[in-house]
Design a protein around this motif. Sequence first.
Motif, PDB file in Angstrom:
ATOM      1  N   TYR A  82       0.906  -1.179  -0.123  1.00 43.21           N
ATOM      2  CA  TYR A  82       0.118   0.007   0.115  1.00 43.21           C
ATOM      3  C   TYR A  82       0.963   1.232   0.033  1.00 43.21           C
ATOM      4  CZ  TYR A  82      -3.230  -3.473   1.694  1.00 43.21           C
ATOM      5  OH  TYR A  82      -4.324  -4.660   1.866  1.00 43.21           O
ATOM      6  N   ASN A  83       0.682   1.917  -1.007  1.00 46.64           N
ATOM      7  CA  ASN A  83       1.823   2.936  -1.252  1.00 46.64           C
ATOM      8  C   ASN A  83       1.160   4.326  -1.868  1.00 46.64           C
ATOM      9  OD1 ASN A  83       3.998   4.359  -0.785  1.00 46.64           O
ATOM     10  ND2 ASN A  83       5.080   3.823  -2.842  1.00 46.64           N
ATOM     11  N   PRO A  84       0.593   5.372  -0.907  1.00 49.77           N
ATOM     12  CA  PRO A  84       1.368   5.523   0.323  1.00 49.77           C
ATOM     13  C   PRO A  84       0.127   4.667   1.439  1.00 49.77           C
ATOM     14  CG  PRO A  84      -0.038   7.376  -0.526  1.00 49.77           C
ATOM     15  CD  PRO A  84       0.045   6.711  -1.604  1.00 49.77           C
ATOM     16  N   LEU A  85       0.685   4.569   2.437  1.00 50.44           N
ATOM     17  CA  LEU A  85      -0.226   4.281   3.709  1.00 50.44           C
ATOM     18  C   LEU A  85      -0.444   5.475   4.493  1.00 50.44           C
ATOM     19  CD1 LEU A  85      -1.774   2.312   5.407  1.00 50.44           C
ATOM     20  CD2 LEU A  85       0.347   1.758   6.605  1.00 50.44           C
ATOM     21  N   PHE A  86      -1.865   5.811   4.647  1.00 50.42           N
ATOM     22  CA  PHE A  86      -2.326   6.873   5.253  1.00 50.42           C
ATOM     23  C   PHE A  86      -2.856   6.468   6.513  1.00 50.42           C
ATOM     24  CE2 PHE A  86      -4.330  10.657   6.253  1.00 50.42           C
ATOM     25  CZ  PHE A  86      -4.161  11.833   5.853  1.00 50.42           C
ATOM     26  N   ILE A  87      -2.711   6.831   7.567  1.00 49.63           N
ATOM     27  CA  ILE A  87      -3.408   6.179   8.758  1.00 49.63           C
ATOM     28  C   ILE A  87      -3.749   7.649   9.714  1.00 49.63           C
ATOM     29  CG2 ILE A  87      -3.209   4.977  11.238  1.00 49.63           C
ATOM     30  CD1 ILE A  87      -1.017   3.536   9.744  1.00 49.63           C
ATOM     31  N   HIS A  88      -5.177   7.701  10.038  1.00 46.71           N
ATOM     32  CA  HIS A  88      -5.468   8.879  10.595  1.00 46.71           C
ATOM     33  C   HIS A  88      -6.360   8.388  11.854  1.00 46.71           C
ATOM     34  CE1 HIS A  88      -9.730   8.892   9.296  1.00 46.71           C
ATOM     35  NE2 HIS A  88      -9.340   8.069   8.047  1.00 46.71           N
ATOM     36  N   HIS A 105      18.129  14.633   0.907  1.00 43.65           N
ATOM     37  CA  HIS A 105      18.021  14.009   2.419  1.00 43.65           C
ATOM     38  C   HIS A 105      16.599  13.336   2.288  1.00 43.65           C
ATOM     39  CE1 HIS A 105      18.380  13.598   6.636  1.00 43.65           C
ATOM     40  NE2 HIS A 105      17.068  14.257   6.731  1.00 43.65           N
ATOM     41  N   TYR A 106      15.946  14.006   1.577  1.00 41.65           N
ATOM     42  CA  TYR A 106      14.456  13.554   1.624  1.00 41.65           C
ATOM     43  C   TYR A 106      13.982  12.604   0.451  1.00 41.65           C
ATOM     44  CZ  TYR A 106      12.634  16.132   5.750  1.00 41.65           C
ATOM     45  OH  TYR A 106      12.567  16.572   6.994  1.00 41.65           O
ATOM     46  N   ARG A 107      14.902  12.753  -0.729  1.00 40.68           N
ATOM     47  CA  ARG A 107      14.314  11.918  -1.727  1.00 40.68           C
ATOM     48  C   ARG A 107      15.254  10.553  -1.867  1.00 40.68           C
ATOM     49  NH1 ARG A 107      12.854  16.896  -5.835  1.00 40.68           N
ATOM     50  NH2 ARG A 107      11.570  18.161  -4.244  1.00 40.68           N
ATOM     51  N   HIS A 108      16.309  10.457  -1.178  1.00 41.00           N
ATOM     52  CA  HIS A 108      17.053   9.491  -1.442  1.00 41.00           C
ATOM     53  C   HIS A 108      17.000   8.401  -0.053  1.00 41.00           C
ATOM     54  CE1 HIS A 108      18.703  12.085  -4.542  1.00 41.00           C
ATOM     55  NE2 HIS A 108      19.274  11.130  -5.052  1.00 41.00           N
ATOM     56  N   VAL A 109      15.864   8.138  -0.034  1.00 40.20           N
ATOM     57  CA  VAL A 109      15.488   6.990   0.855  1.00 40.20           C
ATOM     58  C   VAL A 109      14.859   6.031   0.645  1.00 40.20           C
ATOM     59  CG1 VAL A 109      15.773   8.556   2.873  1.00 40.20           C
ATOM     60  CG2 VAL A 109      13.605   8.416   2.030  1.00 40.20           C
ATOM     61  N   ASP A 110      14.695   4.795   1.275  1.00 40.02           N
ATOM     62  CA  ASP A 110      14.047   3.729   0.929  1.00 40.02           C
ATOM     63  C   ASP A 110      12.494   3.774   1.481  1.00 40.02           C
ATOM     64  OD1 ASP A 110      16.082   2.273  -0.302  1.00 40.02           O
ATOM     65  OD2 ASP A 110      16.756   1.751   1.725  1.00 40.02           O
ATOM     66  N   LEU A 111      12.280   4.672   2.610  1.00 37.75           N
ATOM     67  CA  LEU A 111      11.253   4.604   3.311  1.00 37.75           C
ATOM     68  C   LEU A 111      11.056   5.955   4.002  1.00 37.75           C
ATOM     69  CD1 LEU A 111       8.316   3.746   4.848  1.00 37.75           C
ATOM     70  CD2 LEU A 111       9.900   2.407   6.471  1.00 37.75           C
ATOM     71  N   GLU A 166       8.752  11.923  -6.375  1.00 40.81           N
ATOM     72  CA  GLU A 166      10.012  11.457  -6.472  1.00 40.81           C
ATOM     73  C   GLU A 166      10.033   9.904  -6.167  1.00 40.81           C
ATOM     74  OE1 GLU A 166      14.661  12.386  -6.985  1.00 40.81           O
ATOM     75  OE2 GLU A 166      13.178  14.018  -7.451  1.00 40.81           O
ATOM     76  N   LEU A 167       9.681   9.924  -4.931  1.00 46.06           N
ATOM     77  CA  LEU A 167       9.749   8.714  -4.204  1.00 46.06           C
ATOM     78  C   LEU A 167       8.484   7.817  -4.618  1.00 46.06           C
ATOM     79  CD1 LEU A 167       9.732   9.999  -0.457  1.00 46.06           C
ATOM     80  CD2 LEU A 167      11.855   8.942  -1.591  1.00 46.06           C
ATOM     81  N   TYR A 168       7.430   8.182  -4.848  1.00 47.78           N
ATOM     82  CA  TYR A 168       6.437   7.298  -5.474  1.00 47.78           C
ATOM     83  C   TYR A 168       6.786   6.640  -6.894  1.00 47.78           C
ATOM     84  CZ  TYR A 168       1.772   5.415  -6.772  1.00 47.78           C
ATOM     85  OH  TYR A 168       0.601   4.760  -6.868  1.00 47.78           O
ATOM     86  N   GLN A 169       7.423   7.641  -7.699  1.00 46.28           N
ATOM     87  CA  GLN A 169       7.907   6.897  -8.984  1.00 46.28           C
ATOM     88  C   GLN A 169       8.953   6.158  -8.882  1.00 46.28           C
ATOM     89  OE1 GLN A 169       8.555  11.067 -10.635  1.00 46.28           O
ATOM     90  NE2 GLN A 169       7.141  10.559 -12.181  1.00 46.28           N
ATOM     91  N   SER A 170       9.749   6.161  -7.800  1.00 46.58           N
ATOM     92  CA  SER A 170      10.882   5.172  -7.587  1.00 46.58           C
ATOM     93  C   SER A 170      10.583   3.911  -6.623  1.00 46.58           C
ATOM     94  CB  SER A 170      11.892   5.879  -6.908  1.00 46.58           C
ATOM     95  OG  SER A 170      12.417   6.732  -7.715  1.00 46.58           O
ATOM     96  N   ASN A 171       9.155   3.866  -6.619  1.00 49.89           N
ATOM     97  CA  ASN A 171       8.606   2.762  -5.769  1.00 49.89           C
ATOM     98  C   ASN A 171       9.131   2.679  -4.248  1.00 49.89           C
ATOM     99  OD1 ASN A 171       7.161   1.920  -8.089  1.00 49.89           O
ATOM    100  ND2 ASN A 171       7.547  -0.353  -7.663  1.00 49.89           N
ATOM    101  N   ARG A 172       9.355   3.741  -3.672  1.00 52.20           N
ATOM    102  CA  ARG A 172       9.797   3.749  -2.529  1.00 52.20           C
ATOM    103  C   ARG A 172       8.581   4.381  -1.431  1.00 52.20           C
ATOM    104  NH1 ARG A 172      15.157   7.438  -3.781  1.00 52.20           N
ATOM    105  NH2 ARG A 172      15.924   5.735  -5.390  1.00 52.20           N
ATOM    106  N   GLN A 173       8.819   3.664  -0.282  1.00 55.77           N
ATOM    107  CA  GLN A 173       7.488   3.462   0.403  1.00 55.77           C
ATOM    108  C   GLN A 173       7.384   4.692   1.071  1.00 55.77           C
ATOM    109  OE1 GLN A 173       5.038   0.892   0.925  1.00 55.77           O
ATOM    110  NE2 GLN A 173       3.999   2.561   1.950  1.00 55.77           N
ATOM    111  N   ILE A 174       5.921   5.445   1.339  1.00 53.49           N
ATOM    112  CA  ILE A 174       5.733   6.549   1.852  1.00 53.49           C
ATOM    113  C   ILE A 174       4.569   6.046   2.925  1.00 53.49           C
ATOM    114  CG2 ILE A 174       4.788   8.603   1.709  1.00 53.49           C
ATOM    115  CD1 ILE A 174       5.619   8.716  -1.350  1.00 53.49           C
ATOM    116  N   VAL A 175       4.649   6.407   4.467  1.00 54.37           N
ATOM    117  CA  VAL A 175       3.622   6.348   5.275  1.00 54.37           C
ATOM    118  C   VAL A 175       3.648   7.714   6.017  1.00 54.37           C
ATOM    119  CG1 VAL A 175       3.034   4.996   7.524  1.00 54.37           C
ATOM    120  CG2 VAL A 175       4.775   3.918   5.600  1.00 54.37           C
TER     121      VAL A 175
END
Length: 507
Positions: free
Chosen positions: A198-204, A258-264, A289-298
């Motif tokens: 699930y990308n992104p995963l949004f918990i509220h 710093h923010y765009r070169h991470v796995d998660l 940029e993260l989403y296009q690289s299939n990197r997870q966002i939570v």
Amino acid sequence: MPQFDTTQWQKVLEVLKERHAPICRQWFYDDLSPGQLNNGLLEIHTATPVQQNYLQKRCLEPFTEAAQAVTGQLVAARFVCEPVSTEDSSPSVDASSSNGHAPLVEPELADLEANLPPTPPNSTEQDAFTPAASKPEPIQLNKSRSHDARPATGSFDFDNESMVLSPDNSFDHFISGPNNQLAYAAAVAVANQPGTAYNPLFIHGGVGLGKTHLLQAICQSILTKNPHTQILYVSCDAFMNQFIACVQAGKMDEFRHHYRHVDLLVIDDIHFLANRERSQEEFFHTFNELYQSNRQIVLSSDAPPHEIPHLEDRLVSRFQWGLVATVSKPSFETRVAIVKAKAKMRGFELPDAVVELVAQRRESNARELEGAIKALQAQQMIQKRPVDLAMARQALGEPAVAPQANQTTLQHIVDAVTRYYNVKLSDLQSRRRFKSIVEPRQICMYLARERTRFSLEEIGGFFGGRDHTTVMHSVDVVENRLQNEAGFPPQIKQLLEEIDRATGAVT
């Protein structure tokens, strides 16, 4: 010097429990072990890098104090964890809040953002982004990616507000119930398949309902499987503060790397982006940029994406691309499980009656339940005796239960019901299931719940050692009859009048 012996180590743990009970956890006893005491430095071995980082940041002074008390020497504690490989295996977690939540936003933050100079162009300037567009293969989280393109380090400090992952906030310690099942299942799926589930995963959800726990559990689970994973875990406020600072310092290349070169990327309290146009613009491109690289966002928030005020539609849309899951107030049964789990985690034994009392009196969230457990620990340390209901009521700020004028007791209720239905107390306390006995027994439980402050377990225990679920069922049955049987309410009214006469409430 020789190894710090086991006897001394046990004494250190005893001093910790005596002087610093609120910080003590069961895993202190299960996972920590003493190392060498050399040149005034006591090494304490941890099982995981997360434990090491947590203890070094949050518990260093209490452990040092305890070690000095036991040895009588001016020693200092240091926590060490053996690496899992020849490479540096320390978890690559960056964060910007000391407690997992955004610090208070300074009043001038909005003004600072409004007066920022223009930022350099983004690498992804297009406003439109198509989720269905082709993407690269998912990244391999167990491999360290190259950082050759990274700007020179040292010119901007992103770690000045370091946040600590708490070993308490793991999936093993999370209590799943009807109020959070979807969020929990989704978090586990993301931890098992980051970037694909699930990308992104949004918990509220509201305060203290487990959002931060799930975010940290995802981080810890991924780090356990892949210690070299590049994880960035920050509060939304930290993201905005660092963005403003980098714009003002002309360090946007460093900020973006710093923010765009991470796995998660994990951001807590993303709703603070509301009314921050420049920050929203920057996060929009970071997200892309993260989403296009299939990197997870939570992400976590106190409201679903479409209810965050003044949030750009393009961000609302993107936040809903993956899964939006809610967490709500826990049920009574879930609260009981939470109290038991948190007490066990602290090595703190509580009678079932006390557990149920806490679960009844603290209904809003898990944070209130944990606060009640801390209060009980403090009360036990003061009184130096086992926890009972009287102590629990005192810790919860309730008046002691004692017979007073006009106060209903269980005996008043039993006397009224047994006379009205011509049954004996021994019948009500027996295991017999005849209707002529079950009905008055249920009415007694209902009236005890309505007119006394006894816990469900106390009531059930009085009526033959029955558990709290039986009492809850009896209350439900009586309430349903009051609504649906025309001849039943007068019976309850007559019983209440008799009880009031017995207590002196009416003359």
